[in-house]
Structure formats: C-alpha cells, structure tokens
Write a protein that holds these residues in place. Structure first.
Motif, short mmCIF file in Angstrom:
data_model
loop_
_atom_site.label_atom_id
_atom_site.label_comp_id
_atom_site.label_asym_id
_atom_site.label_seq_id
_atom_site.Cartn_x
_atom_site.Cartn_y
_atom_site.Cartn_z
N VAL A 18 0.83 -1.20 0.00
CA VAL A 18 0.00 0.00 0.00
C VAL A 18 0.87 1.25 0.00
O VAL A 18 0.62 2.19 -0.77
N TRP A 19 1.89 1.27 0.83
CA TRP A 19 2.79 2.44 0.89
C TRP A 19 3.47 2.67 -0.46
O TRP A 19 3.57 3.80 -0.93
N MET A 20 3.96 1.61 -1.07
CA MET A 20 4.72 1.75 -2.32
C MET A 20 3.82 2.25 -3.45
O MET A 20 4.19 3.18 -4.19
N ILE A 21 2.61 1.66 -3.59
CA ILE A 21 1.70 2.09 -4.65
C ILE A 21 1.24 3.53 -4.42
O ILE A 21 1.14 4.33 -5.35
N LEU A 22 0.96 3.86 -3.17
CA LEU A 22 0.53 5.21 -2.83
C LEU A 22 1.60 6.23 -3.16
O LEU A 22 1.32 7.31 -3.70
N ALA B 185 -1.35 10.73 4.40
CA ALA B 185 -1.35 11.15 5.81
C ALA B 185 -2.02 10.10 6.69
O ALA B 185 -1.59 9.86 7.83
N ILE B 186 -3.07 9.45 6.18
CA ILE B 186 -3.79 8.44 6.95
C ILE B 186 -2.93 7.20 7.17
O ILE B 186 -2.92 6.61 8.26
N VAL B 187 -2.18 6.80 6.15
CA VAL B 187 -1.46 5.53 6.23
C VAL B 187 -0.36 5.57 7.28
O VAL B 187 -0.01 4.54 7.88
#
Length: 558
Positions: free
Chosen positions: A350-354, A444-446
């Motif tokens: 999720v972090w990488m795609i975001l 910011a949410i992640v």
C-alpha cells in the motif's frame, strides 16, 4: 521516573513557548515544499525540433518543410527527433524543384538531429533539458534525474534517524537543513548533467531528513493534545504552502540556474532559529542529561509565566539488569508468524503504490493541458483541504475505511480521465487535482494506520520498513510519467488500476480505530484466516487518541 507528559504538565498546553515551537518548526518545512518539486520547472522539456544550420544553402521553401510532421495524441506537430536528410534537400533545392509539387516530401529519407535542437523559449529561457539536450535518444536522463533525487530521499530516510538518535534532534535538524540549502545552491553551478544528478541526490537526502527532523523535534516538545494538529495542520500545510510558492517564483524566473539560486536563499533565514529552538528534553533524558532537560523546561516556564516545581524529574533509580532483560527484536520479527508477515507485506505494498501515485501526479504537472504555473499551484493548493480532511478523519472515522475510500477515490478519478474529451482541458485538470486530493489524504492516513497496527516492540521498525518501501515507489514514479511520452493515458491507467488494488489491499488489514495499541506481537489485531491467540492484557490508551504517542512519533524519523 514518572511519565514525561505528567512531569511537564505545569507548562500548560498552548503557552507562548508551545506556540513558538509550533510555528517556527512548521515554517521550517516551507523550503521542503518548493525544493521537493522544483524539478517540475527545472527539468521540464519544452517543445523542440531539429536545428537546420544557417550555413546550409537551401531555399526558404525547402527550409520550411525540412522537418517532418507527426501525429501526437491526435495533434499534428513537428517531429521532435527527426528531420529530412539535408544532403538530399540541398540537392533538390539546387535543382530548383518545388516541395509538394515536383517532389513528394514524405518519400524523402529522414535522419536524426545531428546538429542539435531548437527549443521554444516562450515558457522557459532555459532548463536542464535545453542546456544538456536531454531529449530523443537521451530523454531517459529526465526520469533518472528525478530518481536520483528520490534515491537521496531513500538514503536520507534511513540516515536521519541515526543522526537524530546519536547527536540529538536539534543538531540533526539544523545539519540536514544546511545540507538541503547547500546542495540546492551548489546545483546552480553544475557543469554537467552527471554532476547535477550527484548534487540532486544529496539535495534529496537533506530535504527529507530536514522534514522528518522537524516533525520529530516538534512532536517530542509539544504536548499530546497539540501533536496531532502539529503533524497534520502544522508541518504538512506549511509544506503545501512551499509547494504553492514554487510556481509563483518560477513564473517570474524562467532560467533554471537563477530559479535554484533564489530557492536556496530562504534556507539562510532559518540560521537564527538555532537560538530559539531548543533540544528535545525527551532526547536529553534518554541520554541521562537530566539537568540540561530541566534547564530547557525552566526557561520555557519563564516564557509561559508559570512556576516550575523544584524538582521536575526524579532521579533515575538503578535497575537490576538481570531482572530487566528483555528480548531484542529484529526486522525478522516482522516476518515471524503468518499474521504479522501478511500485515507487513500488505502495508508495504500500500505504501509503495501510494507513493508512486502521489509523486507521479506531482511530477506530471508539466504534462497537463493549460498553464503549467497555474496547474502546479493548484496541485499544491489542493493539499491544504486534503490535510484538513485527514485531521477530521483521524479524529472520528475508521482507519481502514478512510484509507480505502481515499485510495479508491484517487484511483477511480485517474481511470476516468481518459474518458473526458480532449477539448475539456479544464475538466481534465480538475479531475487530476481531485485525484491528488485522494492521494495526499491517503498518505497522511497511512502513517497513523500503520503505527497503530504494529506493537510497540517493533513499531518504529515496521513504520521504517514501510517508509523504505514508499521510497522505492517514489524512485519508480518518474518512469510512470515518462510512459506518457508513448501514450498520453497509459500513466493514468496504470496508476489508477494500481491505486484501486491498493485500496482493496487496505481492506484486508485489521481495523485499529478505537482498539488499544498493542504492546507485544501477541497482542496485534489479526487478519481474517489467521487464528488469534487469546492474550489477556491491560492497556490504558486507545488507538483513536494515542497514535501520536512517543513510540509512534519516533517511528516517523525513519
């Protein structure tokens, strides 16, 4: 020793001291905003075509048709990388043949731009692309330049935590600010593209390290009730303000060297902050420097016009090392069981795609229709309401559903852009800004979500690993933008599809809002499909109100 927040409660929540720290550290992130995306203007590629040397003796008619036409995204444009062979054109011109009448132009043989390129100068006087001819066969240098910067960000993410832990928050903050300012200035004098990339790498290293150091320093000094506002409406919005200042400066300064010179000057104005911003008392206490920590707090008490207690921190009692031995956790603990392994992998994806989506949209500003300066300003301005929305969501809503909604909203908007008629350029730009809103809020949410999922014993490590995964995404982001040279909508299709997939992955993660923060790995929430261990434990904090605890805030430095 009693809890730090209880020990410093005599200072109050929002006195002159806290206001000074809040605003000075928040304002220090403004340069991060414009240096982080300066490459949008410094490395933009203006329209260009092959040079037809003045010394070539051909007629005006043949000179006018010496560049072939191509269809690019439905528009008829001069070829940017090819021209008709000048030897053949000169021969036909000497025979006084008329192009289009005596000779079919499209039948002529073509060649590369062996004499260089002619660039449009109505938008820029110069960029690194026009200076070093980073076009056609050398167009790969453009995304590599941005990737070099994000490579520095990756290295700086790791380095800032080490510097901060060893030498102190204040020294790390000012040294990394100096690195950012210095290398931003040195870039002005780059004699070659290769050296520019080297300097750009160090600029990126200082940029993220300075931002994170400011974030950690302020979070440790400010009280618990102020930290969440500081982390969203403080440093983040000031970063967005710096982002919006960039196109204003670039509009009046069209030469890339002068622009970088002007952008490096604001860093000098932060030198006097050394005498106003103190070291973190929390860090001083962790180093056993109790007297220095108390001296800072007594000075703060004088600013707030309150009376400190005679003894702020009780002396530390010697511990029995044998009875206090604890297990030392390593990065392998993030993969020990099926449950934590899945949470780690899902979070990293999720972090990488975001990160790919956020930085690709930021760098894609120059490719949008309309005025590049207005588009870049809008890209920065849309982050302000995004951070405000994030603050409200973190206070009241499910982390998992909030992240899912923002990711799917951002990804869906990008997929729909290709369906908008090309003549509705304003609508296309508005849709991309709406996508940027979703990516900014999700980013910011992640941070908060990830910190709440992992237990205290590996929380710093887990957020650090996820942050490193996001840097890998940012390094690849320029190449997603580069794909737009082959197909205008390909970057949007790829980013939109990946982002929606990331949103679905976020739903697989367990919910953390309103759930006690786990202290050990056994206390973690479980993904469906993994049998949950029954573990009885007591916890006095809730995730909804304590994701900004010192353990979580320390993780941000990675």
């Amino acid at each position: 020793m009693r809890d730090y927040d209880d020990a410093v409660a005599f200072l109050g929540e929002w006195g002159p001291f806290q206001r000074m720290i809040f605003f000075l550290l928040s304002l220090s992130t403004i340069p991060n905003g414009f240096t982080g995306v300066a490459i949008v203007f410094v490395g933009d590629t203006p329209d260009h075509k092959c040079v037809i040397p003045v010394g070539v003796n051909i007629s005006g008619e043949w000179r006018n048709v010496s560049i072939p036409w191509e269809n690019v995204d439905g528009e008829r444009k001069y070829s940017q990388c090819r021209r008709y062979k000048l030897d053949e054109i000169k021969r036909l011109s000497d025979r006084q043949l008329i192009p289009g009448v005596d000779v079919n132009i499209t039948d002529l043989e073509q060649e590369k731009c062996v004499d260089g390129w002619e660039y449009r100068r109505d938008t820029y006087k110069s960029t690194i692309v026009t200076e070093w001819d980073m076009v056609c066969d050398d167009s790969w240098k453009g995304p590599l330049t941005s990737s070099a910067y994000f490579g520095g960000v990756l290295f700086g993410s790791f380095l800032s935590g080490q510097l901060s832990d060893r030498f102190g928050r204040k020294k790390a903050f000012f040294s990394t600010m100096a690195i950012q300012t210095l290398f931003n200035f040195i870039e002005v004098f780059s004699p070659s593209w290769e050296l520019f990339c080297v300097f750009h790498f160090f600029n990126g290293m200082g940029q993220i390290s300075n931002y994170v150091s400011a974030y950690v320093l302020g979070s440790e000094i400010l009280s618990k009730s102020i930290r969440i506002i500081y982390s969203t409406l403080g440093v983040c919005i000031c970063y967005a303000i710096g982002y919006m200042m960039l196109p204003l400066a670039a509009f009046f300064i069209r030469d890339w060297r002068i622009l970088l010179l002007i952008l490096s000057i604001p860093g000098l104005f932060y030198i006097p902050l050394w005498w106003f911003i103190p070291e973190s008392p929390r860090w001083l206490l962790s180093q056993g420097r109790v007297q220095e920590a108390e001296a800072i707090l007594r000075k703060a008490a004088r600013m707030n016009k309150v009376t400190p207690p005679d003894i702020i921190f009780e002396p530390v009692q010697p511990k029995d090392n044998k009875s206090e031995e604890t297990h030392v956790h390593t990065i392998l603990d993030l993969l020990r069981s099926g449950n934590i392994c899945c949470i780690t992998i899902l979070s990293c994806l999720v972090w990488m795609i975001l990160s790919i989506g956020y930085f690709a949209l930021s760098l894609n500003t120059s490719s949008l229709h309309g005025n590049i300066y207005l588009n870049c300003f809008s890209s920065g301005a849309v982050e302000v309401p995004a951070y405000i929305a994030t603050w409200l969501l973190l206070q009241n809503c499910s982390r998992r559903l909030s992240l899912f909604f923002m990711l799917v909203q951002g990804g869906t908007v990008l997929l729909f852009i290709q369906l908008i008629p090309q003549d509705l350029t304003a609508l296309c730009v508005a849709m991309e800004m709406l996508g940027k809103f979703g990516f900014t809020s999700a980013f910011a949410i992640v941070y908060a979500f990830t910190a709440e999922l992992f237990p205290t014993v590996v929380r710093n490590m887990a957020v650090g690993v996820c942050s490193m995964a996001s840097r890998i995404g940012s390094i690849s982001a320029p190449y997603f933008v580069f794909l737009g040279k082959f197909d205008k909508f390909l970057p949007y299709i790829l980013m939109g599809s990946l982002t929606i997939i990331a949103g679905v992955l976020a739903l697989l993660l367990p919910e953390s809002f309103g759930v006690p923060l786990p202290e050990t790995i056994d206390q973690m929430q479980h993904i469906k499909g993994f049998k949950k261990r029954k573990t009885l434990y007591n916890h006095n904090h809730t995730a909804g109100g304590d994701f900004d605890s010192p353990d979580v805030l320390m993780s941000a430095r990675l």
